[in-house]
Design a protein around this motif. Structure first.
Motif, PDB file in Angstrom:
ATOM      1  N   TYR A 161      -5.200   4.695   3.594  1.00 24.51           N
ATOM      2  CA  TYR A 161      -5.674   5.336   1.941  1.00 24.51           C
ATOM      3  C   TYR A 161      -4.099   5.724   0.768  1.00 24.51           C
ATOM      4  N   ARG A 162      -4.246   4.973   0.344  1.00 26.55           N
ATOM      5  CA  ARG A 162      -3.530   4.992  -0.929  1.00 26.55           C
ATOM      6  C   ARG A 162      -3.708   5.969  -2.417  1.00 26.55           C
ATOM      7  N   GLY A 163      -1.998   6.801  -2.423  1.00 24.32           N
ATOM      8  CA  GLY A 163      -2.667   7.809  -3.262  1.00 24.32           C
ATOM      9  C   GLY A 163      -2.168   7.549  -4.452  1.00 24.32           C
ATOM     10  N   HIS A 164      -3.057   7.680  -6.714  1.00 20.44           N
ATOM     11  CA  HIS A 164      -2.258   7.826  -7.531  1.00 20.44           C
ATOM     12  C   HIS A 164      -2.340   9.023  -7.917  1.00 20.44           C
ATOM     13  N   SER A 165      -1.193   8.644  -8.375  1.00 23.07           N
ATOM     14  CA  SER A 165      -1.016  10.644  -9.661  1.00 23.07           C
ATOM     15  C   SER A 165      -1.875  10.738 -10.915  1.00 23.07           C
ATOM     16  N   ASP A 166      -1.951   9.616 -11.195  1.00 25.32           N
ATOM     17  CA  ASP A 166      -3.014   8.895 -12.558  1.00 25.32           C
ATOM     18  C   ASP A 166      -4.127   8.643 -11.566  1.00 25.32           C
ATOM     19  N   HIS A 167      -5.866   9.167 -12.352  1.00 27.69           N
ATOM     20  CA  HIS A 167      -6.745   8.275 -11.162  1.00 27.69           C
ATOM     21  C   HIS A 167      -7.180   7.028 -12.452  1.00 27.69           C
ATOM     22  N   ARG A 168      -6.533   6.908 -13.356  1.00 30.46           N
ATOM     23  CA  ARG A 168      -7.238   5.912 -14.677  1.00 30.46           C
ATOM     24  C   ARG A 168      -6.291   4.363 -13.978  1.00 30.46           C
ATOM     25  N   TRP A 169      -5.282   4.694 -13.366  1.00 24.56           N
ATOM     26  CA  TRP A 169      -4.341   3.280 -12.730  1.00 24.56           C
ATOM     27  C   TRP A 169      -5.026   2.723 -11.958  1.00 24.56           C
ATOM     28  N   ASN A 170      -5.167   1.236 -11.353  1.00 24.59           N
ATOM     29  CA  ASN A 170      -6.161   0.062 -10.947  1.00 24.59           C
ATOM     30  C   ASN A 170      -5.028   0.306  -9.568  1.00 24.59           C
ATOM     31  N   LEU A 171      -5.940  -0.819  -8.284  1.00 22.04           N
ATOM     32  CA  LEU A 171      -5.294  -1.338  -7.777  1.00 22.04           C
ATOM     33  C   LEU A 171      -4.160  -2.866  -8.070  1.00 22.04           C
ATOM     34  N   VAL A 172      -3.219  -2.614  -8.712  1.00 21.48           N
ATOM     35  CA  VAL A 172      -2.619  -3.718  -8.936  1.00 21.48           C
ATOM     36  C   VAL A 172      -1.043  -3.997  -8.589  1.00 21.48           C
ATOM     37  N   PRO A 173      -1.156  -4.881  -7.871  1.00 26.77           N
ATOM     38  CA  PRO A 173       0.733  -4.647  -7.158  1.00 26.77           C
ATOM     39  C   PRO A 173       1.961  -4.632  -7.995  1.00 26.77           C
ATOM     40  N   SER A 174       2.709  -4.451  -8.319  1.00 27.61           N
ATOM     41  CA  SER A 174       3.689  -4.239  -9.240  1.00 27.61           C
ATOM     42  C   SER A 174       4.030  -6.154  -9.900  1.00 27.61           C
ATOM     43  N   LEU A 175       3.963  -6.885  -9.293  1.00 28.27           N
ATOM     44  CA  LEU A 175       4.145  -8.334  -9.444  1.00 28.27           C
ATOM     45  C   LEU A 175       3.557  -8.835 -10.144  1.00 28.27           C
ATOM     46  N   PRO A 176       1.980  -8.793 -10.209  1.00 31.76           N
ATOM     47  CA  PRO A 176       0.774  -9.486 -10.899  1.00 31.76           C
ATOM     48  C   PRO A 176       0.768  -8.714 -12.316  1.00 31.76           C
TER      49      PRO A 176
END
Length: 237
Positions: free
Chosen positions: A26-41
């Motif tokens: 599981y992974r949670g995002h506070s903003d539902h618009r954020w994509n599954l992209v790590p910080s470096l890419p």
């Protein structure tokens, strides 16, 4: 039925849609618009900058704590201290992912998102039949795989399970995915391995009560001085 109950039903439906994996992440995002992209890419020419970040961190960190015995542990330290990496944090406990959403400073009026991942299904997309244990799997060497593309260039994200090198990793039941070379990441390269469930604002009051009952506060999840300070601030103020 309450919004929280409806949300839990949707999580169950997401896991069923994934085939009820033996272990879901599981992974949670506070903003539902954020994509599954790590910080470096998110950075321009990120693959070129990856080596420089790793080398600089390794050189500087030797003055602050003991040298790690392998490159994966160094990478986990970088992620822990917010240096951009190709890693995404996940957890094997849904409640902890909910806590990551609600322990942020974002308003409860916003919609958030919970991602549910089948890590084995993710790795099957790259021809593997299991989650990769690092650093135990000596054939999966960080620099060889991702710097030298040896034996092949890894395009899609992969699920890895770290050792218990820090109290925070243990407390958070932390696991990771490692981004490959495809810039699109999960959204197109691995869509069949995960589902996204919206946590509506109307469910967040009940979600906070659930976290209180489960004792999932900042100090529980971040068992260090930073977590303790955040917990005291939110408890008193």
């Amino acid at each position: 039925m309450s919004a929280w109950s409806e949300f839990l039903d949707q999580v169950r439906a997401a896991e069923q849609d994934l085939g009820n994996p033996s272990e879901a992440w599981y992974r949670g995002h506070s903003d539902h618009r954020w994509n599954l992209v790590p910080s470096l890419p998110r950075e321009a020419d990120w693959e070129k900058k990856e080596k420089a970040l790793f080398i600089e961190f390794t050189k500087s960190a030797t003055r602050l704590f003991d040298r790690r015995t392998n490159d994966w542990e160094t990478l986990f330290d970088m992620q822990h201290y917010w240096v951009p990496t190709r890693l995404l944090d996940w957890t094997t406990v849904m409640g902890i992912a909910i806590a990551f959403i609600l322990h942020s400073d974002y308003s409860d009026s916003d919609e958030s998102a919970l991602f549910v991942l089948d890590p084995v299904a993710l790795n099957r997309l790259s021809g593997r039949e299991d989650v990769i244990n690092v650093p135990e799997d000596k054939s999966f060497d960080y620099k060889s795989i991702y710097w030298e593309n040896n034996p092949v260039r890894v395009e899609k994200p992969l699920a890895i399970r770290p050792g218990s090198q820090s109290d925070r990793l243990v407390a958070q039941k932390g696991v990771f995915t490692v981004a490959g070379s495809l810039p699109t990441g999960f959204e197109s390269a691995a869509s069949q391995a995960f589902r996204k469930v919206i946590l509506p604002s109307a469910a967040k009051a009940d979600a906070r009560e659930f976290l209180r009952w489960a004792n999932l506060d900042e100090y529980t999840i971040y068992p260090d001085i930073v977590g303790m300070a955040r917990h005291i601030k939110h408890k008193i103020l």
